[in-house]
Write an enzyme that holds these catalytic residues in place. Structure first.
Site, PDB file in Angstrom:
ATOM      1  N   ASP A 167      -2.080  -0.555   5.945  1.00 19.24           N
ATOM      2  CA  ASP A 167      -2.379   0.058   7.233  1.00 19.24           C
ATOM      3  C   ASP A 167      -3.869   0.271   7.468  1.00 19.24           C
ATOM      4  OD1 ASP A 167      -2.527   2.147   5.218  1.00 19.24           O
ATOM      5  OD2 ASP A 167      -2.610   3.574   6.875  1.00 19.24           O
ATOM      6  N   ASP A 215      -0.158   5.133   0.946  1.00 17.33           N
ATOM      7  CA  ASP A 215      -0.342   6.056   2.067  1.00 17.33           C
ATOM      8  C   ASP A 215      -0.376   5.298   3.390  1.00 17.33           C
ATOM      9  OD1 ASP A 215      -1.047   8.848   0.796  1.00 17.33           O
ATOM     10  OD2 ASP A 215      -2.126   7.342  -0.381  1.00 17.33           O
ATOM     11  N   ASP A 253       0.852  -1.174   0.000  1.00 13.91           N
ATOM     12  CA  ASP A 253       0.000   0.000   0.000  1.00 13.91           C
ATOM     13  C   ASP A 253       0.900   1.239   0.000  1.00 13.91           C
ATOM     14  OD1 ASP A 253      -2.249   1.647   0.215  1.00 13.91           O
ATOM     15  OD2 ASP A 253      -2.325   1.478   2.386  1.00 13.91           O
TER      16      ASP A 253
END
Length: 260
Positions: free
Chosen positions: A210, A36, A34
């Site tokens: 996240d 961000d 991922d």
């Protein structure tokens, strides 16, 4: 009726338990990252995330060492992935799996859903009366960002659920953002699509994420014999391992590259 992508049927790890760090020595791994909150620190606005030399250096060194088995899978568009990663990644998937670029550069993209235009217009009307709320038009998805106005979160959720019901779009909650997107794809479907093709075919998938949107990727990696790595504070998750922050992710990637 529009639905959320986030129902989990895997047994989640306890929310208050810090997961162990992932191993750095892996047998033929395929890494799915991922952006961000994993490769880049979160920022108040999407445009505030910019290229960073150390990140670019790590990614450019990693892909050749793993035979090209590295891809960024993000909610951002592929154009945004390329901007932030400084063009360092050949394989990428954007907008939660709705667009995917193979390592050879060929691009697959979902057809636009007419409901997205209605969602963008409704989001823009909502944002016009709430300073700090931002609208992101991705053509095949619409995002409502409220990091700059956290007090708008509840109203944003109500509006998005209503629009999901009206348009049939999929509701995708994230970190201080809610999106409505064309149905039929997720970060998990993107991971599986990469794993079905060279050079990923037959490798062990590892997904680093996240956000709630990454849970599909964690589950897909586990289904294919790999595992997920949750970046950030402990929470309920399908991931097996954890890392505390972006700097630890980059350090782990460097260690994987050195051991490959």
């Amino acid at each position: 009726m529009g639905t959320s992508d986030l129902t989990l049927d895997a047994a989640p790890a306890a929310a208050d338990v810090r997961l162990p760090a992932p191993p750095t020595q892996l047998i033929r791994p395929a890494l799915f990252l991922d952006l961000d909150g994993v490769l880049a620190e979160l920022a108040d606005t999407p445009d505030a995330v910019v290229p960073e030399p150390h990140r670019t250096e790590v990614l450019r060194a990693l892909a050749p060492r793993l035979g090209g088995r590295v891809a960024i899978i993000s909610g951002r568009t592929i154009d945004e992935i390329d901007r932030i990663s400084d063009g360092s990644m050949a394989a990428a998937s954007g907008i939660h799996g709705l667009e995917r670029r193979r390592p050879d550069g060929s691009l697959l993209r979902a057809a636009p859903d007419a409901g997205v235009r209605a969602a963008v217009e409704a989001f823009e009307a909502f944002a016009s009366t709430r300073p700090g709320v931002l609208v992101e038009d991705k053509t095949i998805a619409a995002g409502l960002h409220f990091r700059g106005a956290p007090e708008a979160a509840a109203d944003a959720a109500v509006l998005t659920r209503e629009l999901a019901d009206e348009t049939g779009l999929t509701m995708q909650p994230g970190n201080m953002v809610i999106e409505l997107k064309t149905p039929g794809a997720s970060k998990g479907t993107a991971l599986k699509a990469f794993m079905a093709e060279a050079p990923f075919l037959g490798a062990t998938p590892v997904m680093l994420g996240d956000d709630l949107t990454d849970e599909h990727g964690f589950r897909a990696a586990a289904e294919l014999g790999g595992f997920g790595v949750l970046v950030g504070p402990p929470r309920e998750t399908a991931a097996t391992f954890g890392l505390p922050d972006v700097s630890s992710v980059l350090a782990w990637l460097e260690a994987v590259e050195e051991s490959a």
